[in-house]
Design an enzyme around this catalytic site. Sequence first.
Site, PDB file in Angstrom:
ATOM      1  CG  ASP A 128       9.284  -7.203   3.844  1.00  0.00           C
ATOM      2  OD1 ASP A 128       8.453  -7.915   4.456  1.00  0.00           O
ATOM      3  OD2 ASP A 128       8.979  -6.135   3.297  1.00  0.00           O
ATOM      4  CB  SER A 141       2.792  -2.894   2.249  1.00  0.00           C
ATOM      5  OG  SER A 141       2.407  -4.236   2.471  1.00  0.00           O
ATOM      6  CG  HIS A 166       6.183  -5.132   5.454  1.00  0.00           C
ATOM      7  ND1 HIS A 166       6.524  -5.287   4.130  1.00  0.00           N
ATOM      8  CD2 HIS A 166       4.888  -4.727   5.460  1.00  0.00           C
ATOM      9  CE1 HIS A 166       5.479  -4.997   3.381  1.00  0.00           C
ATOM     10  NE2 HIS A 166       4.484  -4.639   4.152  1.00  0.00           N
TER      11      HIS A 166
END
Lengths: 808, 808
Positions: free
Chosen positions: B495, B375, B526
């Site tokens: 995601d 991320s 994610h």
Amino acid sequence: MKNHQFAIEPVKFSQMIHELKVIHFYNDQMSKLSPALLFKHLLFKAFVNDHSQALKNFRLHGLMATPDQAADNYLDSTQNLSTSAFYNVALQLWHFEVHLDFELDAPLKAMKKMRLPMVKVANPKAMTNKDVLHAWYLMLNTHTKLGQTYLDDLASDGYYKQFNDLPKPLFIDGKAQPVFNTNHLIHEVVYVESPLDTDKDGERDLLKTDIIRPSETNHGVKVPTLFTASPYNMGTNDADGDRMTHNVNKPLTRKQPNNYTYQDVESHADPTKNIPAPRAVKGHAKQPEQAFHHEWTYTMNDYFLARGFAVVYSAGVGTLGSQGLKTTGDKAETVSAESVVQWLAGNRTAFTNPSDHIAIDAWWSNHNVAMTGRSYLGTLATAVASTGVKGLKTCIIEAAISSWYDYYRENGLVCAAGGFQGEDADVLAEEVFSRKKSAGDYHRIKPLWKKQLAKITHDQHRDTGAYNKFWDARNYLKDLKNTKADLLFVHGLNDINVKPINVEHSWKALKDVPVTKKLILHQGQHIYINNFQSIDFTDMVNLWISNKLYGVDNSANQLIPPVTVQDNTKPETWNTYKDWCNSQHHITYHLNDQSLDPESCSQAPLSFKDYVDKKSFAKYCHYLPVWYHDLMSSKKSPLTGNKLIFKTAPFKHDLKVDGNVKVNLRVKSSQDIGLISAMLVDYGTAKRLTISPQVIGFQSIYQGYHWRKDDLREFKYQKHPTPFKKIVVSHINLQNRHNAYKVDDLKPNQYVDVSFELQPTFFHFLPKHQLGLIIFATDYARTLRGNQHISYTIDPKYSSLVVPVYKK
Amino acid sequence: MKNHQFAIEPVKFSQMIHELKVIHFYNDQMSKLSPALLFKHLLFKAFVNDHSQALKNFRLHGLMATPDQAADNYLDSTQNLSTSAFYNVALQLWHFEVHLDFELDAPLKAMKKMRLPMVKVANPKAMTNKDVLHAWYLMLNTHTKLGQTYLDDLASDGYYKQFNDLPKPLFIDGKAQPVFNTNHLIHEVVYVESPLDTDKDGERDLLKTDIIRPSETNHGVKVPTLFTASPYNMGTNDADGDRMTHNVNKPLTRKQPNNYTYQDVESHADPTKNIPAPRAVKGHAKQPEQAFHHEWTYTMNDYFLARGFAVVYSAGVGTLGSQGLKTTGDKAETVSAESVVQWLAGNRTAFTNPSDHIAIDAWWSNHNVAMTGRSYLGTLATAVASTGVKGLKTCIIEAAISSWYDYYRENGLVCAAGGFQGEDADVLAEEVFSRKKSAGDYHRIKPLWKKQLAKITHDQHRDTGAYNKFWDARNYLKDLKNTKADLLFVHGLNDINVKPINVEHSWKALKDVPVTKKLILHQGQHIYINNFQSIDFTDMVNLWISNKLYGVDNSANQLIPPVTVQDNTKPETWNTYKDWCNSQHHITYHLNDQSLDPESCSQAPLSFKDYVDKKSFAKYCHYLPVWYHDLMSSKKSPLTGNKLIFKTAPFKHDLKVDGNVKVNLRVKSSQDIGLISAMLVDYGTAKRLTISPQVIGFQSIYQGYHWRKDDLREFKYQKHPTPFKKIVVSHINLQNRHNAYKVDDLKPNQYVDVSFELQPTFFHFLPKHQLGLIIFATDYARTLRGNQHISYTIDPKYSSLVVPVYKK
């Protein structure tokens, strides 16, 4: 957050000074400092990881003492240290945030709201040195936002790590401190020789016992032990358990009436009789021959490993590495756990390996033992407590079974633990018989095990649901009077797995037994509570254990309330009581068509059926939440004709139900069989607590210096309001109107009177809510699901509901 | 289970023998043993925790070699060691269970099914010593049921702990081994001086940098570093972020048409220009002055701490302990992470504290750095890779943003990350500006920060959704051509937070850049994938990192496939490909009333509206799963008139969509504004994979000897079949038909042509399934929700769908 700290010991000032000196926070030179500079010195000592003056100043400069002044500027310039400034700084060190949790112009107000303790000082505008030291001591022992004392926080920062001269063990404010080196724990295995031969091989069953002890014990420290008897910790045969799970979509069948008395079902089985002689000891060793690494972890045990305790796990008879056969809770399992306690207390032999007969003592043990664990683990603690074995000083019993009948059966019915439809004693035995994990061992023991398993399947009498000798041999309540250990019980009021009746019966059985007992009831299901933000459970256990196992005189018996109950109406609220399930106040309600009334009752009989169409039946079997919803809801559904819902008028005031609601019914079945289920429900749209505690700090609990971590949790309000909530549910076979072993006759369409208590509770009804009673038959989550064409009729004239209520 | 191990290096036999000798599994004396006794010797060495002969025999007796014979009996009596016996024993040591996972009469069959590697031998009934050693070596490097190599399993048992003479670092089969002592890790802090002055205080911004390094570095070992730039790891201001979250229930508004070209929105901002001179160095230190304990943990980094790597965390400008201001991904954040790499590579100054100007080198570093993280963390790795900074040898980039416009915007629209409606660059800046956690620091910086935050809010142009200079300054794709580091990308095809377009664009931008790049696409959202059972991702990273940072010649570039994709139709299935999003094969579908047809199209226009009644609007806003369901379902709902659903005929064969499906529409809006959303759906009732990987082994991954643990996870089939599944969704502002900065005119009821690509995918359609396209306007999960009275009409004659398909 609301803080509930029960484990702060109010010690004398001289004791505070002594303890602060021992841990190097204070020395006589510091007495010459002004209060502000004394505080600054203490703070600098707390900035453990900042090794230079520059960094300590930097850290202090990052704290605000007043709305406008940083702590360094304030402390270096002030003549008078105010309590506001002190607690502004304290709040920041406790991880509370300005604006979010408190305001710099009113720290004390926020502390009061959050129930954080503070010292009383003569002049809040100018603390004395004594005030500062007192406040510092209390500050160290106060919980931070992260659910641990500030002293624990400092310890995890390495505070204690700096000093070589700390006593081990070390007790501050009555609680053991993390001064033991968890980097050098010793992991070793011994084989305890039990007075059992459950696998009938002519040799006593040896029990693999895993020990974790501080390496400081190698240098003379004797430590007590937390012993967790966990049948699970050598692995489980889940797939085999799934395969063995019983089909519950079977009809309820008629039982032949009898006149059994307790004598007919009483068990006198004693597996310690007629066993082989002990092995001849061929030598003695001080060092075991086996280490282990792969371990099952219980965070509360881990916490104590840093504080001067050994932790021992043993899975007992019939598990991988041990001998013997699994029995699902009978005396042999009790004896197997008891044997480990005896070894730890110096009263039983263990060997270094299964074949060489070299004995080894627990020479590092101070002979004091506590048993810990939840569910089956806590169950074995209860079992061992009931033996009165020497050396067992206390048990922390979480969500434990006190009688296996109350786990798998209810009032003459098969009645599953929530979430485990079709499980029974035999399924569990197969699941935990981890000797199966060793293909070689299993190859040799398999025929005997199959026989044992078949015997359990037979003896558990799944076809009758009756209490019999099998279950009587698994009822610890009979022997709890022998308990010598002080007991701390923890149970979830919403535990649908091990039902609260189990802790209720233990609690009642111990009423007159001269040991200290305490009870904590939380709003969770089948969970641990050692990582909550709002209650200092771990500290309570520390205080308790330090008292019981190290003999620390810390008022544990007085400080821990007899009964602590988490409130169900709002988060972070724990109330204390003198007792539970012992209310002398009752409200009796009569049954009306759809309502509960203290005065009048309906005259006309009320009927319901049990059968639903096949499609609905399949849906309810597969989607239990849908079944629960349709049962409790008054909206039209396939269950509309399958239940009677009775509700009180909306309450005008708060009402707390304390104990077992009793249902008295005059009922008839359309057949010569029948079962009645009764559910207590809270009706009223409201935000309710989450089913499970939520993670509010991921891995934010530190159990020591570079040691294990845990998530911080708390029950919060659910996102959306809900219209109702199940409180408790109970069930009875209409052929077991007197007790679970005597079978009564039942004739079709002929009224019988039946009275039974629901599972115990402590439930807080808010004003405007209604207490609801639902009478129905098949419980899709728990009973057999025969989907039979049976209808039931209640005569309200001879039926009632008796609700025990709490009054101060 | 199905095993996919890419990281087994096929080494020469002489190398095997050498390595087995180094780790003391083999010595020349053992060559004289018979194959069976050689195997027994190897096994005894593997029984690390059994220190006596009795216990080793006991352990061996617990393993079965044949359906009837225990391993000890077999090995002591046989003349010929069969591969069946060898692998029966191996399977048991790999934690597979007899009857459950394999049968003793057919171990090789089970191994083949589970994709476990095995050696080929000339005579399966009589292995030679060479066969045994080869098989043993492979056995050590094969994954057990618990998702790690057997050698890792042994290491966690303490295998390496026994020896004092192991090389450090140690590489076996090309992978770094856990021979470093994790009990004595050094935790220290330095302050890296960046070439930035984002807080305009006249001094360069210092960046607090947390280092964890093996204590072996104090004795001469130089180690490489895994560096994770995590803006989160000094804490986040979640409540402030929530408070700042933008209201998304606002109308889409008309934009003034313009003729912008890229030059008009190109950013040339360079925060390293016009900055103060470096601090004058007043001295040098070898030891830092600050330690730390409370740490944020990334399990893959932890894994490498045991294997000869340092791990560094730095949160960058504007975080607690550092200086500067948060900027949400602009060049200043890139430079701040780059500065840490430069320090680790020996090319930048760091200080022991913020005020004394005492410099400290990374003298323990071998100057090779990898960046890791998911991320925002992986985003910063991408950013730093694009600088080509010296010392950065590789990045493991998981679920990273490659251009922040593709995170918060799409085709001229505000478009939230899934689950974060109303978040924007300003909200994130406030959330990670952890200097706020220091009340003192914040008190002083607050006015400047408020100004900075207001500037971000202004510059992000939430009102237009346009690509502008603000976003161009946060687009790393522009500079990826400068990359010098080899890159390993990992992204979830599902995601919904960082959309796959981000990795697609990175992948494409790197096409001709002369570095090695690899891509793994999994079926998760994610998430991290370093704890899966079915793929040896952690081993792959080990092989890769050992190669890139230690220069180990282990064929990492060859063994790790260019593109690895987890199949969406069945668990535990990973396929490898040469490329992604580069298919030369397409199917073009025309739009018919409700169907997609390769041949013909409807003639009549097709219309839908956007408005729903207020009650439905509120419901969809609050319960997104209901909105998703009603959108994809053909059943009547409040959304029935708000979408057009087109489906292909059921597929006759498997079809794999590889890349970006393109939508071409001729469309008109009833107003002078408009947005179009297009969703690709898999229609067909089937059991699909779980949304998140399930825990299949609680804390069963051991990362070293008494070191950290992790849960083993895997995607499994969901319990119940589902009728459809969203694949991807994309959105476009009808005023941004050419690109995201040029604003086009739009007139009410006048057709315009618009073409846009959907988010990339790799989706496997099973036979009988249908590919579905849904055209609609408001995406309740992502776009503004104006609930405006707009209707849209499509002219199918000039509309089509182009589907890229994978062909071998």
